[in-house]
Design a protein around this motif. Sequence first.
Motif, short mmCIF file in Angstrom:
data_model
loop_
_atom_site.label_atom_id
_atom_site.label_comp_id
_atom_site.label_asym_id
_atom_site.label_seq_id
_atom_site.Cartn_x
_atom_site.Cartn_y
_atom_site.Cartn_z
N ASN A 6 34.75 56.92 31.54
CA ASN A 6 34.77 56.04 30.37
C ASN A 6 33.93 54.79 30.65
O ASN A 6 33.38 54.63 31.73
CB ASN A 6 36.22 55.68 29.99
N TRP A 7 33.81 53.91 29.70
CA TRP A 7 32.92 52.75 29.82
C TRP A 7 33.37 51.80 30.94
O TRP A 7 32.54 51.15 31.56
CB TRP A 7 32.80 52.01 28.49
N GLY A 8 34.63 51.70 31.24
CA GLY A 8 35.13 50.84 32.32
C GLY A 8 34.63 51.29 33.68
O GLY A 8 34.13 50.50 34.50
N TRP A 9 34.76 52.61 33.94
CA TRP A 9 34.28 53.15 35.21
C TRP A 9 32.75 53.09 35.30
O TRP A 9 32.18 52.86 36.37
CB TRP A 9 34.75 54.59 35.41
N ALA A 10 32.08 53.26 34.18
CA ALA A 10 30.62 53.18 34.16
C ALA A 10 30.16 51.77 34.54
O ALA A 10 29.18 51.60 35.27
CB ALA A 10 30.08 53.57 32.79
N MET A 11 30.87 50.76 34.06
CA MET A 11 30.52 49.37 34.41
C MET A 11 30.76 49.11 35.90
O MET A 11 29.93 48.46 36.56
CB MET A 11 31.36 48.38 33.59
N VAL A 12 31.84 49.61 36.45
CA VAL A 12 32.15 49.42 37.87
C VAL A 12 31.08 50.11 38.72
O VAL A 12 30.59 49.53 39.71
CB VAL A 12 33.56 49.96 38.20
N ILE A 13 30.69 51.30 38.35
CA ILE A 13 29.67 52.03 39.11
C ILE A 13 28.32 51.30 39.01
O ILE A 13 27.62 51.14 40.02
CB ILE A 13 29.55 53.48 38.60
N ALA A 14 27.96 50.84 37.83
CA ALA A 14 26.69 50.12 37.65
C ALA A 14 26.69 48.83 38.48
O ALA A 14 25.68 48.49 39.12
CB ALA A 14 26.46 49.81 36.18
N ALA A 16 28.42 48.23 41.22
CA ALA A 16 28.39 48.60 42.63
C ALA A 16 26.97 48.99 43.06
O ALA A 16 26.51 48.60 44.14
CB ALA A 16 29.36 49.75 42.90
N VAL A 17 26.26 49.72 42.22
CA VAL A 17 24.89 50.11 42.54
C VAL A 17 24.00 48.87 42.58
O VAL A 17 23.18 48.70 43.49
CB VAL A 17 24.36 51.14 41.51
N PHE A 18 24.17 47.96 41.62
CA PHE A 18 23.38 46.73 41.59
C PHE A 18 23.67 45.86 42.81
O PHE A 18 22.75 45.34 43.45
CB PHE A 18 23.67 45.96 40.30
N MET A 19 24.93 45.70 43.17
CA MET A 19 25.30 44.89 44.34
C MET A 19 24.74 45.52 45.62
O MET A 19 24.28 44.80 46.51
CB MET A 19 26.82 44.74 44.43
#
Length: 150
Positions: A6-14, A16-19
């Motif tokens: 869902n959009w919540g997990w997508a934001m967390v993954i994005a 994490a990748v950016f960090m």
Amino acid sequence: MKIKINWGWAMVIAMAVFMTFILQYVYRTLTDDTLEHHLVSEDYYKDELYYQHEIDKMNNASKLKENLVVERGDEGMQVTFPSDMEQSKITGIVYFQRPSDNRIDFKKEIVLDKNTMLVVDDKLINGRWNVKVDWKYDDQEYMFKKNLFY
């Protein structure tokens, strides 16, 4: 088994990748020996103590009828001293500092030809240079500073 994001997990993954990208970039920048991290001056505490003396020299230069001129010429950097000063009495040093790379900084003793000094452009590469002219005339000290693009 089907994974549903869902959009919540997508934001967390994005995030994490950016960090991860930012952290690996910082790590590479700090540990790479080809990239030099340096201060403008190695002895900046000592330089601060002499700063008032520099201000006094620059005030002396600003009181001149005709001030020093530093400009790019056809053959290099041209430093022109006031025409009312006798060239044999002018002594000092011209400092060329490259803010982006202190390895190409250099200085030249003032040697005049008709109140003009030419610095040949074999050492000057295109870009920003901080030029500082520290000179003396009749026991009076002067200083001129200019940032210019070559």
